[in-house]
Design an enzyme around this catalytic site. Structure first.
Site, PDB file in Angstrom:
ATOM      1  CD  GLU A 230      -1.715   2.349   1.634  1.00 23.65           C
ATOM      2  OE1 GLU A 230      -1.419   3.216   0.783  1.00 23.65           O
ATOM      3  OE2 GLU A 230      -1.726   2.559   2.849  1.00 23.65           O
ATOM      4  CB  CYS A 264      -1.284   6.986   1.674  1.00 22.39           C
ATOM      5  SG  CYS A 264      -2.395   5.935   2.627  1.00 22.39           S
TER       6      CYS A 264
END
Length: 458
Positions: A230, A264
């Protein structure tokens, strides 16, 4: 042996010192985790779920202590640290209630003479390399799913939140998790590669930058270890002509500045159609300019400091590079004087390809405003990125937004009329340079299991 020193980014005061493990201690930690796994894998899913539920309860019991430590170590607002602990507890609750059925054997007749069973078996020690921006959530996201699946879990946490990693280990143990099954190990990058290469380790998961992802993916591939990555992103939020402007501004400001902008899946590029661009811009800039940075332990601050000075300096360099290449700064954009790693909410306009604000991930409270001709052009700009983690659509036409999200948005997640936050039962992950694999829900439970085929003659 090396030493890790943690520092409060708001005050620049030293918090604690941690001694790194020796190579022998690292190898022993892996072996102890594997030994604990050998027993844990034989527990029923229901028995595992009971302890997972207890971890959630223990997290809530320690919410104040854990939240305070997270804020001290990386600078997020205390209220947001408390929300993070609640999210971790919700992950535990969802997992305890739903995972046993998700992990049940699936049976079906293959033909008149043969039947089949699909079995989900744990595989061993899973190694997680996790970042500092959500010090508890990032750990819970991968560890709870893998412990529930029957695996052992090792954690290499970001250095600046070492204390949070160690406290989480204490909380998991206090909840009844067998000793050694989950360990937060304080190690160097070289030692990390040795963990990846250890035969006892069966899977590797990383949350971090695309550069870190490439390194870990290469190391893991060489050792034939499965990975889930990720990675970073430059998420675009599209504001369409029929959007409720005030609602859109509220969502976009929160989406860009929540967690001090260090997320993020934060809204980073704001692609606004020409018909409403000027109106949106003026209200958005006004709202961003009104935000105040300050002590993250207080109730008066809208944002705390960035997590480290070098991260702030890197962000400022990206702002300056973008301005040098034609962007205009409408508010913010200057490093404040005084103690602490603070950076103001910043808005850049005239953002174009070739500028850091367009091409790269700006991991802090800096928004890139981009004008689009219409909805089709906005979608083109949104997808004009090497990243593909998340994105957003602001509109009053929900059906149209679902169509755009389903058929055109080239990302792993899309948020309609809200900014991106994790949901325990929805898949979390991206495409392109934002990585691969999924976490949360049944998806995360089955990333590191042996999906075993058993075929029986009747």
């Amino acid at each position: 042996m090396g030493t890790i020193v943690t520092t409060n980014p708001a005050t620049e005061e030293t918090l604690n010192r941690y001694t790194m493990l020796t190579d022998f201690e690292v190898a022993k930690a892996v072996e102890d985790c594997h030994t604990a796994f050998q027993k844990w894998k034989l527990e029923t899913p229901a028995a595992r779920a009971k302890i997972i539920g207890q971890i959630g309860e223990e997290l809530v019991k320690n919410k104040s202590k854990l939240a305070k430590l997270m804020t001290q170590e990386m600078g997020k607002l205390l209220s947001q640290s408390e929300d993070e602990v609640e999210l971790c507890a919700a992950i535990c609750q969802w997992t305890a209630e739903n995972a046993p059925s998700e992990l049940e054997n699936e049976e079906s007749d293959i033909d008149e003479e043969t039947r089949g069973i699909i079995n989900y078996s744990p595989i061993g020690v899973i190694y997680g390399i996790q970042p500092w921006n959500y010090p508890s959530y990032q750990v819970a996201r991968y560890s709870i799913a893998n412990l529930m699946a029957g695996n052992g879990v090792l954690l290499k946490h970001a250095e600046i939140v070492t204390g949070t990693g160690k406290l989480l280990e204490e909380i998991y143990l206090a909840a009844g998790l067998p000793k050694g099954l989950f360990q937060s190990i304080v190690i160097s990058h070289d030692q990390s590669e040795a963990v990846i290469n250890n035969d006892r380790v069966r899977g590797v998961t990383l949350t971090g930058s695309s550069g870190a992802g490439r390194i870990v993916a290469q190391q893991s591939a060489k050792a034939l270890k499965k990975t889930v990555l990720e990675l970073g992103s430059n998420d675009a939020f599209i504001v369409l002509e029929d959007a409720d402007i005030d609602q859109a501004v509220e969502v976009c400001v929160l989406g860009r500045t929540y967690n001090n902008g260090e997320t993020c899946i934060a809204a980073k590029r704001f692609v606004v159609v020409d018909a409403i661009y000027d109106t949106f811009r003026d209200k958005f800039v006004e709202a961003m300019a009104a935000l105040k940075t300050g002590d993250p332990m207080s109730d008066s601050a809208d944002m705390g400091p960035m997590a480290r000075k070098d991260l702030r300096d890197d962000l400022h360099a990206q702002v300056q590079q973008s301005i040098a290449k034609g962007a205009t700064c409408l508010t913010g954009g200057e490093i404040p004087e005084g103690t602490g790693c603070f950076y103001p909410a910043t808005v850049l306009e005239n953002v174009l390809p070739g500028q850091a604000a367009y091409d790269d991930e700006l991991f802090g409270p800096v928004a890139a405003l981009i004008r689009a001709e219409d909805a089709d052009d906005a979608m083109r700009i949104a997808n004009d990125s090497r990243f593909g983690l998340g994105g957003g659509i602001l509109t009053t036409d929900t059906d149209k937004a679902i169509e755009l999200a389903s058929q055109h948005f080239d990302t792993g997640m899309v948020f309609i009329n809200r900014f991106g936050l994790a949901v325990p039962n929805m898949p979390f992950g991206g495409v392109k340079d934002s990585g691969y694999g999924r976490e949360h829900g049944g998806f995360g439970l089955k990333e590191f299991v042996n999906t075993k085929s058993i075929v029986i003659q009747k």
